[in-house]
Enzyme design. Structure first.
Site, PDB file in Angstrom:
ATOM      1  N   LYS A  69      49.641  31.193 100.204  1.00  0.00           N
ATOM      2  CA  LYS A  69      50.237  31.789 101.408  1.00  0.00           C
ATOM      3  C   LYS A  69      50.102  30.890 102.638  1.00  0.00           C
ATOM      4  O   LYS A  69      50.969  30.895 103.500  1.00  0.00           O
ATOM      5  CB  LYS A  69      49.621  33.164 101.684  1.00  0.00           C
ATOM      6  CG  LYS A  69      50.103  34.234 100.719  1.00  0.00           C
ATOM      7  CD  LYS A  69      49.636  35.614 101.150  1.00  0.00           C
ATOM      8  CE  LYS A  69      50.120  36.668 100.166  1.00  0.00           C
ATOM      9  NZ  LYS A  69      49.808  38.029 100.593  1.00  0.00           N
ATOM     10  N   ASP A 108      54.283  41.063 104.742  1.00  0.00           N
ATOM     11  CA  ASP A 108      53.059  41.852 104.518  1.00  0.00           C
ATOM     12  C   ASP A 108      52.812  42.765 105.720  1.00  0.00           C
ATOM     13  O   ASP A 108      52.436  43.925 105.561  1.00  0.00           O
ATOM     14  CB  ASP A 108      51.841  40.928 104.350  1.00  0.00           C
ATOM     15  CG  ASP A 108      51.694  40.436 102.911  1.00  0.00           C
ATOM     16  OD1 ASP A 108      52.270  41.060 102.003  1.00  0.00           O
ATOM     17  OD2 ASP A 108      51.011  39.423 102.708  1.00  0.00           O
TER      18      ASP A 108
HETATM   19  P1  NAP Z   1      41.505  36.795 100.911  1.00  0.00           P
HETATM   20  O1  NAP Z   1      42.326  35.983 101.847  1.00  0.00           O
HETATM   21  O2  NAP Z   1      40.811  36.149  99.776  1.00  0.00           O
HETATM   22  O3  NAP Z   1      40.408  37.586 101.825  1.00  0.00           O
HETATM   23  C1  NAP Z   1      39.483  38.460 101.227  1.00  0.00           C
HETATM   24  C2  NAP Z   1      38.574  39.060 102.285  1.00  0.00           C
HETATM   25  O4  NAP Z   1      37.678  39.967 101.627  1.00  0.00           O
HETATM   26  C3  NAP Z   1      37.689  38.040 103.011  1.00  0.00           C
HETATM   27  O5  NAP Z   1      37.408  38.509 104.308  1.00  0.00           O
HETATM   28  C4  NAP Z   1      36.410  38.064 102.168  1.00  0.00           C
HETATM   29  O6  NAP Z   1      35.263  37.678 102.873  1.00  0.00           O
HETATM   30  C5  NAP Z   1      36.322  39.550 101.855  1.00  0.00           C
HETATM   31  N1  NAP Z   1      35.534  39.791 100.655  1.00  0.00           N
HETATM   32  C6  NAP Z   1      35.737  39.277  99.415  1.00  0.00           C
HETATM   33  N2  NAP Z   1      34.785  39.735  98.577  1.00  0.00           N
HETATM   34  C7  NAP Z   1      33.960  40.531  99.324  1.00  0.00           C
HETATM   35  C8  NAP Z   1      32.778  41.259  99.033  1.00  0.00           C
HETATM   36  N3  NAP Z   1      32.261  41.286  97.803  1.00  0.00           N
HETATM   37  N4  NAP Z   1      32.195  41.953 100.037  1.00  0.00           N
HETATM   38  C9  NAP Z   1      32.697  41.938 101.284  1.00  0.00           C
HETATM   39  N5  NAP Z   1      33.828  41.252 101.635  1.00  0.00           N
HETATM   40  C10 NAP Z   1      34.444  40.562 100.645  1.00  0.00           C
HETATM   41  O7  NAP Z   1      42.371  37.965 100.255  1.00  0.00           O
HETATM   42  P2  NAP Z   1      43.588  38.761 100.929  1.00  0.00           P
HETATM   43  O8  NAP Z   1      44.867  38.115 100.553  1.00  0.00           O
HETATM   44  O9  NAP Z   1      43.261  38.963 102.366  1.00  0.00           O
HETATM   45  O10 NAP Z   1      43.530  40.149 100.117  1.00  0.00           O
HETATM   46  C11 NAP Z   1      42.504  41.096 100.367  1.00  0.00           C
HETATM   47  C12 NAP Z   1      42.770  42.348  99.525  1.00  0.00           C
HETATM   48  O11 NAP Z   1      43.981  42.956  99.934  1.00  0.00           O
HETATM   49  C13 NAP Z   1      42.927  42.067  98.020  1.00  0.00           C
HETATM   50  O12 NAP Z   1      42.327  43.109  97.307  1.00  0.00           O
HETATM   51  C14 NAP Z   1      44.428  42.103  97.805  1.00  0.00           C
HETATM   52  O13 NAP Z   1      44.780  42.514  96.493  1.00  0.00           O
HETATM   53  C15 NAP Z   1      44.823  43.169  98.822  1.00  0.00           C
HETATM   54  N6  NAP Z   1      46.217  43.017  99.249  1.00  0.00           N
HETATM   55  C16 NAP Z   1      47.050  44.056  99.034  1.00  0.00           C
HETATM   56  C17 NAP Z   1      48.371  43.980  99.430  1.00  0.00           C
HETATM   57  C18 NAP Z   1      49.282  45.141  99.190  1.00  0.00           C
HETATM   58  O14 NAP Z   1      50.508  44.956  99.250  1.00  0.00           O
HETATM   59  N7  NAP Z   1      48.752  46.329  98.932  1.00  0.00           N
HETATM   60  C19 NAP Z   1      48.839  42.813 100.070  1.00  0.00           C
HETATM   61  C20 NAP Z   1      47.953  41.761 100.298  1.00  0.00           C
HETATM   62  C21 NAP Z   1      46.631  41.877  99.861  1.00  0.00           C
HETATM   63  P3  NAP Z   1      34.808  36.141 102.890  1.00  0.00           P
HETATM   64  O15 NAP Z   1      35.819  35.409 103.728  1.00  0.00           O
HETATM   65  O16 NAP Z   1      33.458  36.194 103.528  1.00  0.00           O
HETATM   66  O17 NAP Z   1      34.795  35.669 101.472  1.00  0.00           O
END
Ligand code: NAP
Length: 288
Positions: A69, A108
């Site tokens: 992304k 998004d």
């Molecule tokens: P990302 O860029 O990898 O960011 C993940 C975030 O979650 C970071 O802030 C990370 O913290 C935190 N995190 C990861 N593991 C954690 C844990 N065990 N405890 C606490 N915090 C944790 O991912 P993203 O693209 O933002 O996606 C995040 C979530 O949203 C995913 O589950 C994804 O499937 C979902 N999502 C859903 C949609 C939808 O259409 N429904 C769209 C986009 C994303 P650190 O930076 O400290 O690692």
């Protein structure tokens, strides 16, 4: 080989993506000639992949997921201003009339807002959102909520990342950054209470997803009117959503955003709006 126009989702890994289910469902309902596939593309392969797709006459564009992304931004001819502000692209299309230029956009943020829109028609003295997570999805969510007039409290397991997210989006002044432990111990609920306030909690981390622990948060400490919005969509109903419903809170699951962001992409790829009257059937198919 059949000359079927197609779009795709690219990522690494990509096998888990539900995008093909959504786009194929709409293609089928509309009776359109088209296909939607998953394509695993590594970081190293991304430039050559885009160069090949640019000249493929059947290609209509791609949805972009982890880890591309951000990386795809520098490989495109143009990026829309919202995607630039968020710093992430989740959709690439090609303008064939303009020398096959590749354009990036981000749906998004608008997909996230879609299920909230009916609630946002009312006026509120206070709109307060606690957004947990500091990654790409949190950036899109905070951009959307800022545009919708929310004061945003950013919560991350790394407090510095929460503060950096606020700076990145220019949210400082109105907003706050907290560590997840700090927030779970004492959510700052005072300004989210009252009949004319709209309190919202968003989980933008993978916590609660299959294979991950649950989000460690006692929802009973939040105002009873809090809307709980979990971006996780696998499972379709997370433990967080279940706990919110048990407390009588309004709960929104991640499938809503997934379908909302895909709808904008579908129109960009195939030139027709998707038939949203079938959303219930689509949600059932996605939840299987
Ligand atoms: P990302 O860029 O990898 O960011 C993940 C975030 O979650 C970071 O802030 C990370 O913290 C935190 N995190 C990861 N593991 C954690 C844990 N065990 N405890 C606490 N915090 C944790 O991912 P993203 O693209 O933002 O996606 C995040 C979530 O949203 C995913 O589950 C994804 O499937 C979902 N999502 C859903 C949609 C939808 O259409 N429904 C769209 C986009 C994303 P650190 O930076 O400290 O690692």
């Amino acid at each position: 080989m059949a000359a079927t126009p197609y779009a795709e989702v690219i990522g690494d890994p990509v096998a888990h993506s539900k995008s093909p289910i959504i786009h194929k469902f709409w293609l089928e309902k509309l009776g359109l000639d088209g296909d939607f596939v998953r394509t695993r593309v590594t970081r190293a392969e991304l430039p050559a992949f885009l160069a090949a797709r640019r000249i493929d006459p059947l290609w209509r564009g791609c949805s972009v997921t982890i880890p591309h992304k951000q990386g795809v931004l520098g490989l495109l001819d143009e990026v829309d201003p919202v995607a630039l502000a968020i710093g992430a692209v989740n959709r690439v299309t090609r303008d064939r009339r303009a020398g096959a230029r590749l354009a990036g956009g981000n749906s998004d943020w608008s997909g996230f807002l879609e299920p909230l829109r009916p609630l946002l028609e009312a006026k509120h003295a206070v709109r307060l959102a606690y957004v947990i997570g500091t990654g790409g999805a949190a950036l899109a969510v905070c951009h959307a909520l800022d545009r919708a007039g929310f004061t945003i409290v950013s919560v991350g397991r790394d407090r510095d990342k929460a503060a950096a997210l606020q700076r990145r989006l220019g949210l400082l002044g109105d907003s706050r950054a907290l560590g997840l432990d700090e927030f779970a111990a004492a959510p700052p609920v005072e300004s989210g209470e009252g009949a004319d306030s709209l309190p919202l909690l968003v989980n933008a981390t993978p916590l609660g997803m299959a294979g991950y622990p649950d989000l460690p948060l006692d929802l009973g400490r939040l105002p009873a009117a809090t809307i709980v919005y979990d971006l996780v969509y696998q499972p379709a109903e997370t433990a967080l959503i279940g706990r919110a419903q048990a407390l009588g809170m309004t709960a929104i699951g991640g499938l809503e955003m997934l379908i909302g962001q895909a709808a904008e992409a579908f129109e960009a790829f195939f030139g027709k709006p998707p038939p949203r009257r079938h959303d219930e059937e689509l949600r059932e198919r996605l939840a299987r």
